[in-house]
Design an enzyme around this catalytic site. Sequence first.
Site, mmCIF file in Angstrom:
data_model
loop_
_atom_site.group_PDB
_atom_site.id
_atom_site.type_symbol
_atom_site.label_atom_id
_atom_site.label_comp_id
_atom_site.label_asym_id
_atom_site.label_seq_id
_atom_site.Cartn_x
_atom_site.Cartn_y
_atom_site.Cartn_z
ATOM 1 N N GLY A 20 0.825 -1.210 0.000
ATOM 2 C CA GLY A 20 0.000 0.000 0.000
ATOM 3 C C GLY A 20 0.849 1.246 0.000
ATOM 4 O O GLY A 20 2.016 1.198 -0.383
ATOM 5 N N ASP B 34 5.546 -16.095 11.439
ATOM 6 C CA ASP B 34 6.965 -16.403 11.215
ATOM 7 C C ASP B 34 7.782 -16.445 12.514
ATOM 8 O O ASP B 34 8.868 -17.008 12.537
ATOM 9 C CB ASP B 34 7.588 -15.359 10.276
ATOM 10 C CG ASP B 34 6.827 -15.208 8.970
ATOM 11 O OD1 ASP B 34 6.227 -16.215 8.534
ATOM 12 O OD2 ASP B 34 6.824 -14.108 8.403
#
Length: 374
Positions: free
Chosen positions: A77, A139
């Site tokens: 974005g 993660d």
Amino acid sequence: MYKQIGILTGGGDAPGLNAAIRAVVRTAIGEFGMTCIGIEDSFEGILGETHSVNLTTKSVSGILPRGGTILGTRNRGHFVKVVNGKQCFAEIPISEALANLDILGIEALIAIGGEGTLLIAEQFHKRGFPVIGVPKTIDNDLAATELTFGFMTALDIATEALDRLHTTAASHDRVMVLEVMGRNTGWIALQAGLAGSADIILIPEIPFSFDSIVRKVQAREEQGSRFTNIVVAEGAKEVGKGEIYQDQEAVRLGGLGSYVSNHVELLTGKESRCVVLGHLQRGGSPNAFDRMLGTNFGACAVRALANGETGSMVALQAGTIVTVPLSEACANVKTVPVDGQLVRTARDIGISFAAPRESKLAEPARFEARMTNN
Ligand code: F6P
């Protein structure tokens, strides 16, 4: 004390986001008498016409076990761009965002996200806007916290996948390759490999060689195990080579599983199949641990804001929720220590990381020979 705070979720979604949102809203309203505005689609929601929603205890009712995020999220974005194959924060429209926060009457912000989101949050803090970060990512690669929510659920899913691959691998005498996420760290691959009884684990922190993989497959064969399970972290690298991307432009990792599977089939003559677990690791309901961690992080983030803290991130350290400076939280990626306990345990029980050194010493073969002789 702030009258009204904002909350947003940024980056890839992770199981436990809704638990954290719920805890923020319930603590802000119930404990501190604040009102709560949800900013939609990450920082994008405070640009242009702005997208926000009033959050009440009623509007967060029932969201604890739900996957995804009721606020929406973005990992691309206006705030994050990819330039020359690298993510960067050029042209952050921060003045526009700050002006819009003022118009919305938001006096402080809780930003829930991974490294990228927290780096952006730090920019708001540097411009004098009160902000507290909440770490999330499947993660588990954020340095200042021992765990992020989302990771344990992803681990459960990867472990179950390995369990399922085990039976089909054994039935067909095949080499099964499971590609898991994790960006440039091997936490999911390593821990799922340990929990799901992998024979070979490939992680970014330990470059692998096909020579070493083949030796391990052959050693198992000689021992009477005619199948092999390999877990591949998406960011793992062959010695002397770089990561494999499914989209180089967008810097999206992926494809190593098939690469490994094809080579192993060619080099060993054994049938091999690859399964890419992908976004199944991120979707769906959080497990109990991630609901707990998300809830704890959310409540503690509001308490930190109420205590006048800013520019900090809540973190899990030695079983306690603490706050650490955002700058510290974003300074380093937490990689798997190659001489750490988990890697040592994996090697102790005969798992190979397919490092060239392992192939020279033929460690897996030696290990199995010792086991057979005893
Ligand atoms: O950071 C979370 C993560 O799921 C990584 O493990 C993976 O590399 C990446 O996001 C995938 O991103 P996307 O949702 O854009 O495919």
